[in-house]
Design a protein around this motif. Structure first.
Motif, PDB file in Angstrom:
ATOM      1  N   ALA A 112      -6.300  36.714 -16.922  1.00  0.00           N
ATOM      2  CA  ALA A 112      -5.075  35.960 -16.649  1.00  0.00           C
ATOM      3  C   ALA A 112      -5.337  35.020 -15.478  1.00  0.00           C
ATOM      4  O   ALA A 112      -6.228  35.252 -14.648  1.00  0.00           O
ATOM      5  CB  ALA A 112      -3.918  36.907 -16.319  1.00  0.00           C
ATOM      6  N   TYR A 113      -4.545  33.953 -15.396  1.00  0.00           N
ATOM      7  CA  TYR A 113      -4.722  32.986 -14.320  1.00  0.00           C
ATOM      8  C   TYR A 113      -3.376  32.384 -13.930  1.00  0.00           C
ATOM      9  O   TYR A 113      -2.409  32.378 -14.698  1.00  0.00           O
ATOM     10  CB  TYR A 113      -5.694  31.873 -14.740  1.00  0.00           C
ATOM     11  N   LEU A 114      -3.342  31.858 -12.705  1.00  0.00           N
ATOM     12  CA  LEU A 114      -2.180  31.160 -12.162  1.00  0.00           C
ATOM     13  C   LEU A 114      -2.672  29.848 -11.576  1.00  0.00           C
ATOM     14  O   LEU A 114      -3.631  29.831 -10.801  1.00  0.00           O
ATOM     15  CB  LEU A 114      -1.494  32.003 -11.081  1.00  0.00           C
ATOM     16  N   ARG A 115      -2.003  28.750 -11.925  1.00  0.00           N
ATOM     17  CA  ARG A 115      -2.384  27.428 -11.435  1.00  0.00           C
ATOM     18  C   ARG A 115      -1.171  26.779 -10.775  1.00  0.00           C
ATOM     19  O   ARG A 115      -0.100  26.698 -11.385  1.00  0.00           O
ATOM     20  CB  ARG A 115      -2.902  26.555 -12.577  1.00  0.00           C
ATOM     21  N   VAL A 116      -1.327  26.320  -9.537  1.00  0.00           N
ATOM     22  CA  VAL A 116      -0.251  25.630  -8.834  1.00  0.00           C
ATOM     23  C   VAL A 116      -0.766  24.271  -8.386  1.00  0.00           C
ATOM     24  O   VAL A 116      -1.676  24.186  -7.554  1.00  0.00           O
ATOM     25  CB  VAL A 116       0.251  26.426  -7.613  1.00  0.00           C
ATOM     26  N   GLN A 117      -0.196  23.213  -8.919  1.00  0.00           N
ATOM     27  CA  GLN A 117      -0.509  21.851  -8.504  1.00  0.00           C
ATOM     28  C   GLN A 117       0.540  21.403  -7.481  1.00  0.00           C
ATOM     29  O   GLN A 117       1.728  21.655  -7.663  1.00  0.00           O
ATOM     30  CB  GLN A 117      -0.498  20.906  -9.706  1.00  0.00           C
ATOM     31  N   ASN A 118       0.094  20.735  -6.427  1.00  0.00           N
ATOM     32  CA  ASN A 118       0.994  20.310  -5.349  1.00  0.00           C
ATOM     33  C   ASN A 118       1.721  21.533  -4.775  1.00  0.00           C
ATOM     34  O   ASN A 118       2.948  21.646  -4.826  1.00  0.00           O
ATOM     35  CB  ASN A 118       1.983  19.257  -5.840  1.00  0.00           C
ATOM     36  N   LEU A 119       0.924  22.430  -4.234  1.00  0.00           N
ATOM     37  CA  LEU A 119       1.409  23.738  -3.788  1.00  0.00           C
ATOM     38  C   LEU A 119       2.612  23.637  -2.854  1.00  0.00           C
ATOM     39  O   LEU A 119       3.565  24.413  -2.971  1.00  0.00           O
ATOM     40  CB  LEU A 119       0.259  24.481  -3.087  1.00  0.00           C
ATOM     41  N   PHE A 120       2.617  22.695  -1.932  1.00  0.00           N
ATOM     42  CA  PHE A 120       3.681  22.604  -0.926  1.00  0.00           C
ATOM     43  C   PHE A 120       4.765  21.597  -1.311  1.00  0.00           C
ATOM     44  O   PHE A 120       5.580  21.214  -0.480  1.00  0.00           O
ATOM     45  CB  PHE A 120       3.073  22.257   0.434  1.00  0.00           C
ATOM     46  N   ASP A 121       4.760  21.184  -2.572  1.00  0.00           N
ATOM     47  CA  ASP A 121       5.824  20.340  -3.122  1.00  0.00           C
ATOM     48  C   ASP A 121       6.018  19.061  -2.293  1.00  0.00           C
ATOM     49  O   ASP A 121       7.140  18.689  -1.931  1.00  0.00           O
ATOM     50  CB  ASP A 121       7.140  21.126  -3.198  1.00  0.00           C
ATOM     51  N   LYS A 122       4.927  18.387  -2.014  1.00  0.00           N
ATOM     52  CA  LYS A 122       4.982  17.164  -1.215  1.00  0.00           C
ATOM     53  C   LYS A 122       5.519  16.005  -2.064  1.00  0.00           C
ATOM     54  O   LYS A 122       5.312  15.932  -3.265  1.00  0.00           O
ATOM     55  CB  LYS A 122       3.576  16.803  -0.712  1.00  0.00           C
ATOM     56  N   ARG A 123       6.208  15.070  -1.397  1.00  0.00           N
ATOM     57  CA  ARG A 123       6.612  13.813  -2.025  1.00  0.00           C
ATOM     58  C   ARG A 123       5.642  12.741  -1.532  1.00  0.00           C
ATOM     59  O   ARG A 123       5.558  12.454  -0.335  1.00  0.00           O
ATOM     60  CB  ARG A 123       8.048  13.441  -1.638  1.00  0.00           C
ATOM     61  N   TYR A 124       4.899  12.188  -2.447  1.00  0.00           N
ATOM     62  CA  TYR A 124       3.891  11.197  -2.076  1.00  0.00           C
ATOM     63  C   TYR A 124       3.744  10.200  -3.219  1.00  0.00           C
ATOM     64  O   TYR A 124       4.322  10.366  -4.303  1.00  0.00           O
ATOM     65  CB  TYR A 124       2.565  11.866  -1.736  1.00  0.00           C
ATOM     66  N   ALA A 125       2.973   9.143  -2.973  1.00  0.00           N
ATOM     67  CA  ALA A 125       2.876   8.063  -3.947  1.00  0.00           C
ATOM     68  C   ALA A 125       1.437   7.590  -4.072  1.00  0.00           C
ATOM     69  O   ALA A 125       0.640   7.689  -3.135  1.00  0.00           O
ATOM     70  CB  ALA A 125       3.781   6.893  -3.552  1.00  0.00           C
ATOM     71  N   ASN A 126       1.086   7.086  -5.255  1.00  0.00           N
ATOM     72  CA  ASN A 126      -0.166   6.382  -5.505  1.00  0.00           C
ATOM     73  C   ASN A 126       0.132   4.913  -5.767  1.00  0.00           C
ATOM     74  O   ASN A 126       1.293   4.513  -5.880  1.00  0.00           O
ATOM     75  CB  ASN A 126      -0.905   7.002  -6.688  1.00  0.00           C
ATOM     76  N   VAL A 127      -0.924   4.123  -5.875  1.00  0.00           N
ATOM     77  CA  VAL A 127      -0.765   2.679  -6.060  1.00  0.00           C
ATOM     78  C   VAL A 127      -0.913   2.342  -7.539  1.00  0.00           C
ATOM     79  O   VAL A 127      -1.927   2.679  -8.151  1.00  0.00           O
ATOM     80  CB  VAL A 127      -1.808   1.899  -5.241  1.00  0.00           C
ATOM     81  N   PRO A 128       0.081   1.675  -8.138  1.00  0.00           N
ATOM     82  CA  PRO A 128      -0.007   1.364  -9.571  1.00  0.00           C
ATOM     83  C   PRO A 128      -0.831   0.118  -9.845  1.00  0.00           C
ATOM     84  O   PRO A 128      -1.061  -0.701  -8.951  1.00  0.00           O
ATOM     85  CB  PRO A 128       1.457   1.138  -9.960  1.00  0.00           C
TER      86      PRO A 128
ATOM     87  N   GLU B 213       0.835  -1.190   0.000  1.00  0.00           N
ATOM     88  CA  GLU B 213       0.000   0.000   0.000  1.00  0.00           C
ATOM     89  C   GLU B 213       0.870   1.239   0.000  1.00  0.00           C
ATOM     90  O   GLU B 213       2.064   1.189   0.303  1.00  0.00           O
ATOM     91  CB  GLU B 213      -0.929   0.010   1.210  1.00  0.00           C
ATOM     92  N   ASN B 214       0.267   2.361  -0.370  1.00  0.00           N
ATOM     93  CA  ASN B 214       0.960   3.636  -0.270  1.00  0.00           C
ATOM     94  C   ASN B 214       0.694   4.262   1.088  1.00  0.00           C
ATOM     95  O   ASN B 214      -0.193   3.822   1.833  1.00  0.00           O
ATOM     96  CB  ASN B 214       0.525   4.582  -1.391  1.00  0.00           C
ATOM     97  N   ASP B 215       1.450   5.268   1.439  1.00  0.00           N
ATOM     98  CA  ASP B 215       1.203   5.997   2.674  1.00  0.00           C
ATOM     99  C   ASP B 215       0.060   6.992   2.466  1.00  0.00           C
ATOM    100  O   ASP B 215      -0.189   7.458   1.352  1.00  0.00           O
ATOM    101  CB  ASP B 215       2.459   6.754   3.113  1.00  0.00           C
ATOM    102  N   SER B 216      -0.624   7.310   3.541  1.00  0.00           N
ATOM    103  CA  SER B 216      -1.621   8.372   3.468  1.00  0.00           C
ATOM    104  C   SER B 216      -0.927   9.693   3.123  1.00  0.00           C
ATOM    105  O   SER B 216       0.268   9.870   3.377  1.00  0.00           O
ATOM    106  CB  SER B 216      -2.361   8.503   4.800  1.00  0.00           C
ATOM    107  N   TYR B 217      -1.664  10.602   2.548  1.00  0.00           N
ATOM    108  CA  TYR B 217      -1.056  11.869   2.139  1.00  0.00           C
ATOM    109  C   TYR B 217      -2.123  12.938   1.993  1.00  0.00           C
ATOM    110  O   TYR B 217      -3.323  12.657   1.928  1.00  0.00           O
ATOM    111  CB  TYR B 217      -0.290  11.713   0.828  1.00  0.00           C
ATOM    112  N   SER B 218      -1.673  14.173   1.931  1.00  0.00           N
ATOM    113  CA  SER B 218      -2.532  15.286   1.551  1.00  0.00           C
ATOM    114  C   SER B 218      -1.799  16.090   0.487  1.00  0.00           C
ATOM    115  O   SER B 218      -0.570  16.196   0.503  1.00  0.00           O
ATOM    116  CB  SER B 218      -2.861  16.176   2.757  1.00  0.00           C
ATOM    117  N   VAL B 219      -2.558  16.646  -0.438  1.00  0.00           N
ATOM    118  CA  VAL B 219      -1.977  17.476  -1.483  1.00  0.00           C
ATOM    119  C   VAL B 219      -2.888  18.670  -1.697  1.00  0.00           C
ATOM    120  O   VAL B 219      -4.120  18.555  -1.632  1.00  0.00           O
ATOM    121  CB  VAL B 219      -1.779  16.670  -2.785  1.00  0.00           C
ATOM    122  N   THR B 220      -2.279  19.838  -1.913  1.00  0.00           N
ATOM    123  CA  THR B 220      -3.016  21.091  -2.032  1.00  0.00           C
ATOM    124  C   THR B 220      -2.784  21.713  -3.402  1.00  0.00           C
ATOM    125  O   THR B 220      -1.651  21.736  -3.898  1.00  0.00           O
ATOM    126  CB  THR B 220      -2.564  22.097  -0.949  1.00  0.00           C
TER     127      THR B 220
END
Length: 755
Positions: free
Chosen positions: A714-730, A688-695
């Motif tokens: 105009a617009y600004l888009r930031v994915q993974n705002l806090f630059d977290k290292r996390y994983a999903n399950v393949p 399993e992967n670890d639990s995580y949060s992403v903003t």
């Protein structure tokens, strides 16, 4: 023609993006709307009849044009990530990139995507790619139905339906354009234009996306240690997960740079005149065919890509009675799917040689539907459809690109690793086997929505399908929608569904052959070669039967006042006759011994159950408007008495839209507990992967320039705002990570113009 040449529209869009174009319709005036008015939007997908979402006999999520713009949803994946009871494992599958789960039922082939009511994914049920190839350009709303809908839509409407509805029905005129760029060489552009030509209304929409994607070994050095050390420095890989012996690559495959490009294109054309309408749409998507895989067994190089193209074309006529009490819809639709000849793998299964893939499919469907409106606002619909289907399922690994214009049997295609001789000079070449199929489906359905009183609506429906390949199925549905007060709505629902055994699931095959000596040991020396051996093969099974689903659900909605809404729902799914991969040893394929084989079979049962508690808040403070939501979802169940996979037990979603005139900011947070892989460790526990949060964060300003009807924003888009290292399950086995690394922070922005 190479589809990437045919549909490489991004350079053209970049050139046109600043042309004079039409204006986007004004945003909803949230300051003057109640929450009930905002959320209770008219939908058509649940019953094929226009109705308010609160009255639809289904769990419905509606994402409006205003929400798409304010939250910065770029594509369909962005939307589905925010839908409670939908889970996405991103960057998790080599073939279709992301892996989707609806209410504990996992698989990209377990729900269908519609565009204006017509299917817009593989017409034969191959798992579909949902990425940047489904952009939200010229979109009026997206309707997401959770739960089975086979009683109306037939095969594959198993776990849910996603219906993208464009603004063409509004017959608005003008155009819009968008130009964006971001980190990791990301570039995108869109163009949409609509106009009336006398009695004819026409619109065209185009979108292009390109990205180099992050170099993950730079951000995840531990997970990619093999790449950073053995591969990059010495050109080494492992023979296979079953033979963990180091192998030195050929010189042309050594030291190649890490490249995992992603591209997508989309075109949509719509024409309406009188009671006739015509639509054509196509999308293509390509990504690395090493997505989610371990560098010990896969090469991350530019030409290792998986590329699909989907087309949908329809013509529809509506005849209305003079008294508007009944109308007849007649439609003819054609859908095609192609895994393009450019697609190939470079991995352990191809013995680290070019392993090309190919597949195609097409369906032609004619449908007639009668709708009758009773005086008490009850409705009755009945429909009949006929489908003619043909497919060439996904091939084995091919030594060179497939030529769609030449019969497969005439192309001298062989299984990689077999075009050799043994120590006595005997030819060992094994010709590729292809599994062309064609079949037909006849479907009939009826549905009656009975208005028992002002407070109670009852829905009864059923569909019968007769298929020349897998037989007959019958799928009923029932629903009660009860409103004790204007602010309270109760729904009690039952639905059934079936998942047809697609040619992809039943007939695809893959694996590799290696040369061995008389002792059965791997060898590359022709003078020692005694024969061929297959360490692993996935084998076809043409006798699969449909999976079946029964779902019970209940929901309660309460609008406490004009600003606060509380929503609670629960569901219980039972899937029987499941298709699972059966592990088999000592098999043969093409007369060659196979050590370990997996074969799809119908076996076992799974259950999933859970629900969501959601709060919605719409609160004006002067000229500032706050529109926020908080949702907690629970998901549990089992698969043949083992834990449910690809479904986190606990998920929390939070989002807010804070708007002041033409300025808006929209943060979104996703927290997810662990999700399980289907593989188990030495102790018998699922990986399993670890639990995580992403903003994520989206900021928009729509009035940089405003002259007449022309507006520049105009617009600004930031994915993974806090630059977290996390994983999903393949979704893969031993050649993949058990938890696949996710993208680091991605910052992008752009401008939009409307006229």
């Amino acid at each position: 023609m190479d589809p990437r040449t045919k549909f490489n529209i991004l350079p053209l869009l970049l050139a046109l993006s600043f042309s004079p174009l039409y204006g986007l319709e004004d945003a909803d005036d949230l300051l003057s709307m109640s929450l009930n008015e905002l959320l209770n939007i008219e939908v058509v997908t649940a019953t094929k009849i226009a109705e308010k979402s609160d009255n639809a006999p289904a769990t419905v999520h509606v994402i409006s044009e205003s929400t798409i713009r304010t939250r910065g949803y770029r594509n369909l994946k962005d939307v589905l990530e925010d839908i409670p009871e939908v889970e996405i494992q991103s960057n998790a599958v080599a073939e279709f990139n992301n892996y989707y789960t609806f209410r504990g039922i996992s698989g990209n082939d377990r729900f269908i995507v519609l565009l204006n009511g017509f299917r817009f994914n593989s017409p034969t049920g191959s798992p579909h790619v949902i990425e940047n190839n489904y952009p939200l350009v010229n979109v009026k709303r997206v309707e997401v139905i959770l739960g089975p809908a086979s009683a109306l839509y037939g095969a594959d409407a198993f776990g849910g339906i996603v219906n993208i509805i464009t603004k063409d029905g509004d017959k608005s005129q003008g155009g819009s354009a968008d130009l964006g760029a971001g980190r990791f060489g990301t570039r995108e552009a869109s163009l949409s234009y609509s106009r009336n030509f006398g009695q004819v209304y026409a619109s065209v929409t185009a979108y292009g996306y390109e990205s180099d994607e992050p170099t993950l070994p730079d951000f995840y050095p531990d997970e990619y240690a093999w790449y950073n050390n053995q591969y990059r420095n010495e050109g080494l890989v492992l023979v296979s997960p079953f033979i963990p012996v180091e192998q030195e690559l050929d010189a042309e495959q050594q030291g190649r740079p890490y490249e995992t490009p992603n591209e997508a294109q989309y075109i949509n054309i719509a024409v309406q005149t009188g009671n006739f309408s015509f639509g054509y749409a196509t999308n293509t998507e390509s990504h690395s065919s090493s997505t989610g895989m371990r560098p010990e067994f896969n090469l991350f190089v530019e030409d290792a890509i998986f590329e699909i193209e989907v087309e949908s074309m329809y013509i529809k006529h509506t005849h209305r009675a003079d008294n508007d009490r009944w109308f007849l819809d007649s439609s003819l639709w054609k859908g095609t799917y192609e895994l393009t000849p450019a697609s190939k793998f470079l991995n352990t299964f191809t013995v680290y040689r070019d392993g090309f893939k190919y597949a195609d499919a097409q369906t032609v469907k004619a449908e007639q539907q009668l709708t009758y409106l009773f005086e008490n606002n009850s409705t009755f619909i009945a429909g009949l459809s006929y489908e003619d289907i043909s497919a060439l399922p996904k091939s084995g690994d091919l030594p060179f690109a497939f030529n769609p214009n030449v019969p497969a049997a005439s192309q001298d295609l062989f299984y990689i690793g077999t075009n050799t001789t043994d120590q006595n000079g005997n030819d060992l070449t094994v010709s590729q086997q292809f599994f062309d199929v064609s079949y037909r489906n006849l479907g009939a359905y009826m549905q009656y929505v009975f208005k028992a009183s002002e407070k109670a609506h009852i829905t009864l429906g059923a569909r019968f399908d007769d298929n020349t390949r897998y037989g007959s199925t019958f799928n009923p549905r029932a629903g009660l929608v009860y409103s004790p007060t204007d602010k309270v709505k109760l729904k009690l629902l039952y639905g059934s569904g079936f998942l047809a055994p697609s040619p992809y699931v039943a007939l695809q095959h893959y694996g590799s052959f290696i040369t061995v000596d008389e002792g059965g040991n791997a060898t590359n020396d022709p003078e020692e070669t005694a024969g061929l051996f297959g360490p692993f093969w996935h084998l076809p099974n043409p006798d699969l039967e449909p999976e079946e689903l029964d779902t019970y659900e209940a929901s309660l909605s309460w609008y406490a006042n004009d600003h606060l809404g509380i929503f609670l729902n629960g569901y219980h799914n039972t899937v029987s006759n499941r298709v699972v991969n059966s592990a088999q040893f000592g098999r043969e394929f093409q007369g060659i011994p196979v050590d370990f084989a997996e074969v799809p079979i119908n076996a076992g049962e799974s259950t999933s159950y859970g629900g969501t508690l959601r709060l919605n808040l719409l609160y004006p403070i002067g000229q500032v408007n706050l529109n926020a939501y908080l949702a907690y979802s629970l998901s549990d169940g089992d698969i043949d008495d083992t834990p449910l996979t690809y479904s986190a037990e606990d998920t929390v979603r939070f989002g807010a839209e804070i708007s002041y005139r033409d300025f808006s900011v929209a943060p979104r947070i996703l927290w997810r507990s662990e999700s399980r892989h289907f593989l188990v460790d030495d102790n018998g526990s699922n990986f399993e992967n670890d639990s995580y949060s992403v903003t994520h964060l989206f900021v928009r300003y729509d009035d940089l320039l405003h002259r007449g009807n022309t507006r520049l924003g105009a617009y600004l888009r930031v994915q993974n705002l806090f630059d977290k290292r996390y994983a999903n399950v393949p979704f893969a086995q031993f050649e993949a990570f058990t938890a696949t690394p996710q993208d680091p922070r991605h910052v992008g922005g752009g401008i939009s113009i409307t006229f």
